[in-house]
Scaffold this motif. Structure first.
Motif: not given
Length: 306
Positions: A207-234
């Protein structure tokens, strides 16, 4: 001797116990006889609702029952630590109907809300679930940070960094936001162009993963901070990953935690960053990085000291 003398002698003689009764045989009790069981057809059995090997369907709640979710628990916590001013929405109605909130009217006619004893119990049970999820999340975050230090990188956890977002509309100014990546790491180098910052976002709940995927601005912020962005799934309780690589946007990499290993399910798109902003360098200087591996504390392998 006359008859009266004989009668007196009989009267004065002691009277002994009566003679034992003769043994009379007791007739045996006849065995109980039961009527024969009638032969009838077995009762009809309803066919199974699901096929063998599959999980049964989720039963519908009883009529009148109120299904309380995370939003209800969050509202209870907000009311508990506030003055109790009502919001007059559907969540509040559910909590009042369930007996977790009660209305209090003051002498001036103002109505406020108070958490009942049942509401306190519900808050405590929700906190137990949250702590269990957070403990699994923090354990996986620690694992990822350790793997980054093992790879020769300098890693931080829980940083608060300022990131730039693209403008909301064409011609507008860029937007700024505050991002908190789970793990932020750079290469252990003195050359700024070789730092190669990488962001890892850890998810242990679907549920937390699906909620995070619906936030493109959060993902864009991570891409702005780093040259790579990884999702680590449990993984869930059955050992299955909480998400598939196809569900993650293509610009992000995917790792899956399998036991003590981090398996790369899809590589991340690498973007070259010429330099880190000064604000990020200041945030890194103020924060404490994750302790790395000390080679001096490791024993020599057999045969190397000969």
């Amino acid at each position: 001797m006359n008859a009266f003398a004989m009668q007196d002698g009989v009267v004065g003689a002691p009277i002994g116990p009566p003679p034992p009764a003769p043994d009379i045989p007791v007739p045996p009790t006849p065995p109980a006889t039961h009527p024969p069981t009638p032969v009838v057809d077995p009762p009809a059995v309803d066919p199974p609702l699901v096929e063998p090997g599959k999980s049964p369907p989720v039963a519908d709640p009883p009529p009148g029952a109120i299904a309380l979710g995370r939003l209800h628990a969050r509202r209870l916590r907000e009311v508990y630590r506030s003055a109790g001013w009502p919001c007059c929405d559907s969540i509040e109605v559910d909590l009042l109907a369930a007996g977790l909130l009660e209305r209090i009217r003051s002498a001036h006619g103002h109505e406020t809300l108070r958490v009942t004893d049942a509401g306190i119990v519900h808050i405590a049970s929700s906190l137990v679930v949250n702590r269990a999820v957070m403990s699994r999340h923090e354990a996986l975050v620690e694992h990822v940070a350790r793997e980054m230090t093992r790879a020769g990188r300098v890693a931080w956890r829980g940083l608060t960094l300022r990131a730039q977002l693209p403008p909301a509309a064409e011609g507008d100014k860029p937007r700024w936001c505050i991002a908190r990546p789970d793990v932020f790491s750079i290469r252990n180098t003195s050359v700024e162009a070789y730092a190669q910052p990488v962001v890892h976002e850890v998810k242990v709940n679907r549920a937390d993963l699906l909620s995070d995927l619906r936030k493109p601005d959060k993902r864009a912020a991570y891409l702005d901070l780093g040259g790579e962005c990884w999702y680590v799934l449990g993984c869930d309780a059955r050992g299955r990953p909480i998400g598939e690589p196809d569900e993650i946007p293509a610009e992000c990499g995917v790792m899956v935690a399998q036991g003590d290993r981090l398996v790369v399910a899809r590589s991340a798109v690498h973007r070259a960053l010429p330099r880190l902003p000064f604000a990020i360098w200041m945030a890194l200087a103020k924060a404490q990085p994750v302790a790395g591996f000390d080679d001096e504390l490791q024993e020599l392998l057999p045969g190397l000291d000969d």
